[in-house]
Design an enzyme around this catalytic site. Structure first.
Site, PDB file in Angstrom:
ATOM      1  N   TRP A  56     153.115 115.716  50.478  1.00  0.00           N
ATOM      2  CA  TRP A  56     153.469 114.290  50.457  1.00  0.00           C
ATOM      3  C   TRP A  56     152.360 113.398  51.011  1.00  0.00           C
ATOM      4  O   TRP A  56     152.485 112.177  50.986  1.00  0.00           O
ATOM      5  CB  TRP A  56     154.749 114.053  51.267  1.00  0.00           C
ATOM      6  CG  TRP A  56     155.996 114.581  50.627  1.00  0.00           C
ATOM      7  CD1 TRP A  56     156.096 115.647  49.793  1.00  0.00           C
ATOM      8  CD2 TRP A  56     157.320 114.055  50.756  1.00  0.00           C
ATOM      9  NE1 TRP A  56     157.398 115.841  49.417  1.00  0.00           N
ATOM     10  CE2 TRP A  56     158.182 114.874  49.998  1.00  0.00           C
ATOM     11  CE3 TRP A  56     157.876 112.988  51.460  1.00  0.00           C
ATOM     12  CZ2 TRP A  56     159.548 114.655  49.912  1.00  0.00           C
ATOM     13  CZ3 TRP A  56     159.240 112.768  51.378  1.00  0.00           C
ATOM     14  CH2 TRP A  56     160.071 113.594  50.605  1.00  0.00           C
ATOM     15  N   GLY A  60     144.724 110.359  52.958  1.00  0.00           N
ATOM     16  CA  GLY A  60     143.569 111.235  52.813  1.00  0.00           C
ATOM     17  C   GLY A  60     143.215 112.024  54.053  1.00  0.00           C
ATOM     18  O   GLY A  60     144.067 112.280  54.906  1.00  0.00           O
ATOM     19  N   GLU A 129     141.799 103.255  57.267  1.00  0.00           N
ATOM     20  CA  GLU A 129     143.183 103.137  57.742  1.00  0.00           C
ATOM     21  C   GLU A 129     143.171 102.672  59.191  1.00  0.00           C
ATOM     22  O   GLU A 129     142.104 102.555  59.810  1.00  0.00           O
ATOM     23  CB  GLU A 129     143.901 104.476  57.593  1.00  0.00           C
ATOM     24  CG  GLU A 129     144.098 104.893  56.147  1.00  0.00           C
ATOM     25  CD  GLU A 129     144.743 106.254  56.006  1.00  0.00           C
ATOM     26  OE1 GLU A 129     145.934 106.304  55.707  1.00  0.00           O
ATOM     27  OE2 GLU A 129     144.066 107.272  56.222  1.00  0.00           O
ATOM     28  N   ASP A 230     161.441 123.537  63.314  1.00  0.00           N
ATOM     29  CA  ASP A 230     161.859 124.945  63.486  1.00  0.00           C
ATOM     30  C   ASP A 230     160.883 125.725  64.375  1.00  0.00           C
ATOM     31  O   ASP A 230     161.298 126.480  65.252  1.00  0.00           O
ATOM     32  CB  ASP A 230     161.921 125.664  62.130  1.00  0.00           C
ATOM     33  CG  ASP A 230     163.039 125.145  61.242  1.00  0.00           C
ATOM     34  OD1 ASP A 230     163.852 124.330  61.708  1.00  0.00           O
ATOM     35  OD2 ASP A 230     163.084 125.563  60.068  1.00  0.00           O
ATOM     36  N   HIS A 251     155.728 105.539  61.264  1.00  0.00           N
ATOM     37  CA  HIS A 251     154.792 104.908  60.331  1.00  0.00           C
ATOM     38  C   HIS A 251     155.300 103.499  60.052  1.00  0.00           C
ATOM     39  O   HIS A 251     156.480 103.305  59.786  1.00  0.00           O
ATOM     40  CB  HIS A 251     154.703 105.714  59.039  1.00  0.00           C
ATOM     41  CG  HIS A 251     153.524 105.350  58.187  1.00  0.00           C
ATOM     42  ND1 HIS A 251     153.413 104.127  57.559  1.00  0.00           N
ATOM     43  CD2 HIS A 251     152.397 106.039  57.877  1.00  0.00           C
ATOM     44  CE1 HIS A 251     152.270 104.084  56.884  1.00  0.00           C
ATOM     45  NE2 HIS A 251     151.634 105.234  57.064  1.00  0.00           N
ATOM     46  N   ARG A 297     148.647 102.713  64.553  1.00  0.00           N
ATOM     47  CA  ARG A 297     150.030 102.719  64.093  1.00  0.00           C
ATOM     48  C   ARG A 297     151.080 102.366  65.132  1.00  0.00           C
ATOM     49  O   ARG A 297     152.078 101.725  64.829  1.00  0.00           O
ATOM     50  CB  ARG A 297     150.337 104.140  63.646  1.00  0.00           C
ATOM     51  CG  ARG A 297     150.614 104.222  62.229  1.00  0.00           C
ATOM     52  CD  ARG A 297     150.687 105.643  61.827  1.00  0.00           C
ATOM     53  NE  ARG A 297     149.834 105.783  60.655  1.00  0.00           N
ATOM     54  CZ  ARG A 297     149.639 106.908  60.027  1.00  0.00           C
ATOM     55  NH1 ARG A 297     150.201 108.008  60.482  1.00  0.00           N
ATOM     56  NH2 ARG A 297     148.888 106.943  58.980  1.00  0.00           N
ATOM     57  N   HIS A 358     157.527 109.594  61.411  1.00  0.00           N
ATOM     58  CA  HIS A 358     156.496 110.082  60.495  1.00  0.00           C
ATOM     59  C   HIS A 358     155.779 111.343  60.976  1.00  0.00           C
ATOM     60  O   HIS A 358     155.469 112.222  60.185  1.00  0.00           O
ATOM     61  CB  HIS A 358     155.484 108.955  60.302  1.00  0.00           C
ATOM     62  CG  HIS A 358     154.368 109.277  59.355  1.00  0.00           C
ATOM     63  ND1 HIS A 358     154.596 109.507  58.018  1.00  0.00           N
ATOM     64  CD2 HIS A 358     153.022 109.390  59.536  1.00  0.00           C
ATOM     65  CE1 HIS A 358     153.438 109.756  57.418  1.00  0.00           C
ATOM     66  NE2 HIS A 358     152.474 109.703  58.316  1.00  0.00           N
ATOM     67  N   ARG A 393     148.578 109.588  67.137  1.00  0.00           N
ATOM     68  CA  ARG A 393     147.607 110.146  66.189  1.00  0.00           C
ATOM     69  C   ARG A 393     146.977 109.052  65.332  1.00  0.00           C
ATOM     70  O   ARG A 393     147.668 108.161  64.831  1.00  0.00           O
ATOM     71  CB  ARG A 393     148.302 111.133  65.258  1.00  0.00           C
ATOM     72  CG  ARG A 393     147.421 111.638  64.136  1.00  0.00           C
ATOM     73  CD  ARG A 393     148.154 112.626  63.272  1.00  0.00           C
ATOM     74  NE  ARG A 393     149.181 112.000  62.482  1.00  0.00           N
ATOM     75  CZ  ARG A 393     149.030 111.626  61.215  1.00  0.00           C
ATOM     76  NH1 ARG A 393     147.894 111.838  60.578  1.00  0.00           N
ATOM     77  NH2 ARG A 393     150.020 111.062  60.555  1.00  0.00           N
TER      78      ARG A 393
END
Ligand code: FAD
Ligand code: SIN
Length: 557
Positions: A56, A60, A129, A230, A251, A297, A358, A393
């Site tokens: 998904w 990049g 970004e 998990d 996000h 973000r 996200h 991140r």
């Protein structure tokens, strides 16, 4: 709970491999491809091989490729986005891999978007970004993950010694310690074969956890359904330390549509000139950060949350309508098609967006090779906490980390591999004392409840009172789920719910322990960043205690 389901009466018919890899995303497959070809390997995925987050990924992979960019700048941007919690050595080690990762992907056939005007070795088009001060994101239009995932699967399929097993869900790790041996090490996993409904024993010399993140713990998420944490829960039950779980990333721009499941609108849209606006057309991000749309973000998501609450709006808008239809179709063909299908035209109108869960910045604590606290157990990719991301991140650093650490772990296993002469007896899974559930509604109800109170009480903006409410509810649910787990046969829904609840508990406890606001963790009771907590990580230890540690990445002797 672990012992409830195994019996020492019968020696199970086991499947035996040199290396067992749980997860078939970028991290798991990178590890598989860097193991020596003669080693026997099983790669397990609980659904289709491409069902994880990797496929998904849109924006990049970050790498210093432009001649005016530098490693020092990529390092500085990552550390700045990470708000005082990145491990500088890990950042340097990972960022330095960027070029090699891109070269490797090119060599296995990933067709990155190219443009002559870009001055790098392969004329790759580089987008930008949030948090990046340069264009340094290599991409395959707006479907980078899908292209990477497909090529990795193609490569792995060519390796005779690698078995790819979809529809197999790991239930728990098997460790020598839990079986009563003195010398601890991981020796395999119990795995439910979803085609036969039987739990099988997979024995291996090494296990690599590459099971991805846990954003599904929130009601609204950009992630596919399997992102339940998990691996984090399994490692935690097995006795690994887990770090910085309070830093769940939201996000800023997921499509807001009452009839559509959350769908990401890549940050690259802002990198290519997209604006964030309110209903009345006004821009607002520069009031929160001078970098405006290219702020990291955490800042952008929090600003949107604030404006939505302040004005009572259901969403804000992402607007790239000043660019031509041709430009949009070239750079964002998939996003454009999805918007069109839902009745929006990116080239003509602003698109409604909201933040959604996200990325899991915390995870299983690992060292520089991906080794966990348990010998012979590695963790790579989103499931791990390497120290790269800190409290937030930076965009497109995840695929880089997955691919780099997959290689580090694979190569480390190659150098430490030695045939195991120990004939350790692993007991079979015992279902003689459990029955088929006649109350699936309990599982469905608890799933919804966890995800809703995590969204409401432990979301973008937190408070001690709300988190305590969440703690109270998760305590009750953990108890109820454990009881249910002891009485009924395991199903994938039950396995995931059990793990989701463990992860929710780890997030709540870590968030309550951090008495400041930093990066992705913002609490109304401690709205400021405490400089005394720079480089202080939240570590949950198997004795269920919460510790603060400055340099947690060296493993206990
Ligand atoms: P995943 O790709 O999530 O794979 C997990 C694997 O584990 C799957 O095969 C799954 O079936 C398996 N699994 C899980 N639990 C079990 C179990 N119990 N038993 C057996 N198998 C199990 N990052 C970037 O760097 N750049 C981007 O542009 C970018 N865009 C993104 C866009 C979206 C919409 C999303 C959701 C994420 C994006 N990210 C991006 C983040 C990035 O995609 C992920 O962090 C990364 O792909 C994680 O890879 P992984 O290999 O760790 O796990
Ligand atoms: C995006 O394309 O906005 C996602 C990038 C990321 O999560 O790194």
């Amino acid at each position: 709970m672990f012992y409830d389901r195994i019996t020492h009466m019968s020696q199970s018919k086991t499947k035996q491999y040199d290396v067992l890899i749980l997860g078939s995303g970028a991290a798991g497959l990178s590890a598989a491809l860097h193991l020596q070809p003669h080693l026997s390997v099983a790669v397990i995925s609980k659904a289709e091989l491409n069902s994880g987050n990797t496929s998904w990924a849109q924006g990049g992979i970050s790498a210093v490729l432009d001649r005016d960019d530098s490693l020092a700048q990529h390092i500085e941007d990552t550390i700045s986005a990470g708000a005082g919690l990145c491990d500088p050595e890990v950042v340097e080690k990972t960022v330095s891999e960027g070029r090699e990762v891109i070269d490797w992907l090119l060599s296995i056939g990933v067709e990155f978007t190219r443009e002559k005007a870009f001055h790098n070795r392969h004329h790759l088009h580089l987008t930008q970004e949030g948090g990046h001060t340069h264009r340094r994101v290599a991409h395959v239009a707006d479907a980078t993950g899908d292209a990477v995932q497909n090529q990795l699967i193609t490569q792995v399929r060519q390796r005779e010694q690698i078995d790819l097993l979809s529809n197999h869900i790991a239930v728990d790790l098997i460790t020598a310690g839990k079986l009563g041996h003195q010398q601890e090490r991981c020796v395999g996993a119990y795995i439910l074969n979803l085609d036969t409904g039987r739990v099988e024993v997979f024995r291996s010399q090494f296990v690599i956890l590459a099971t991805g993140g846990a954003s599904k713990v929130y009601l609204y998420t950009s992630n596919p359904d399997g992102a339940c944490g998990d691996g984090i829960a399994m490692a935690w039950r097995a006795g690994c330390r887990v770090a910085n779980m309070e830093f769940m990333q939201f996000h800023p721009t997921c499509l807001y549509h009452p009839k559509a499941k959350s769908y990401l609108l890549s940050e690259a849209i802002r990198g290519e000139g997209g604006k964030m606006i309110l209903q009345d057309g006004s821009e607002f991000l520069h009031h929160f950060d001078p970098r405006g749309v290219l702020a990291p973000r955490d800042i952008v998501a929090r600003a949107i949350d604030y404006m939505m609450k302040k004005h009572g709006h259901d969403c804000v808008y992402l607007d790239i309508s000043h660019k031509s239809a041709k430009f949009i179709a070239k750079h964002f063909p998939n996003i454009n098609a999805r918007c069109n299908k839902l009745g929006y035209d990116m080239s003509k109108e602003p698109i409604p967006v909201v933040p959604a869960a996200h990325y899991t910045c915390g995870g299983i604590l690992t060292d520089h090779h991906g080794q966990t606290d348990i010998p012979h157990l590695y963790a790579v990719g989103e499931v791990a906490h390497t120290g790269l991301h800190g409290a937030n991140r930076m965009a497109s650093n995840s695929l880089l980390e997955c691919l780099a650490y997959g290689r580090f772990a694979g190569e480390h296993i190659n150098t430490s591999f030695a045939s195991d002469n120990q004939n350790l007896s692993v007991p079979a899974w015992d279902e003689s004392r459990v029955s088929d559930s006649d109350e699936e509604i309990v599982v469905a109800h608890n799933w919804d409840e966890v995800r809703r109170f995590m969204w409401d009480y432990v979301g973008i903006v937190r408070s001690t009172k709300r988190m305590q409410r969440a703690q109270h509810r998760i305590d009750l649910l953990l108890h109820e789920i454990d009881e249910y787990y002891s009485n009924f046969k395991v199903t994938s829904d039950l396995i995931e719910l059990r793990n989701l609840a463990v992860v929710a508990d780890l997030i709540i406890r870590s968030a309550l322990a951090r008495q400041e606001s930093r990066g992705l963790h913002y609490t109304l009771d401690y709205p400021d960043t405490d400089p005394a907590l720079d480089q202080v990580n939240t570590i949950l230890t198997p004795d269920s205690k919460v510790h603060s540690e400055s340099h947690p990445h060296s493993l206990p002797a």
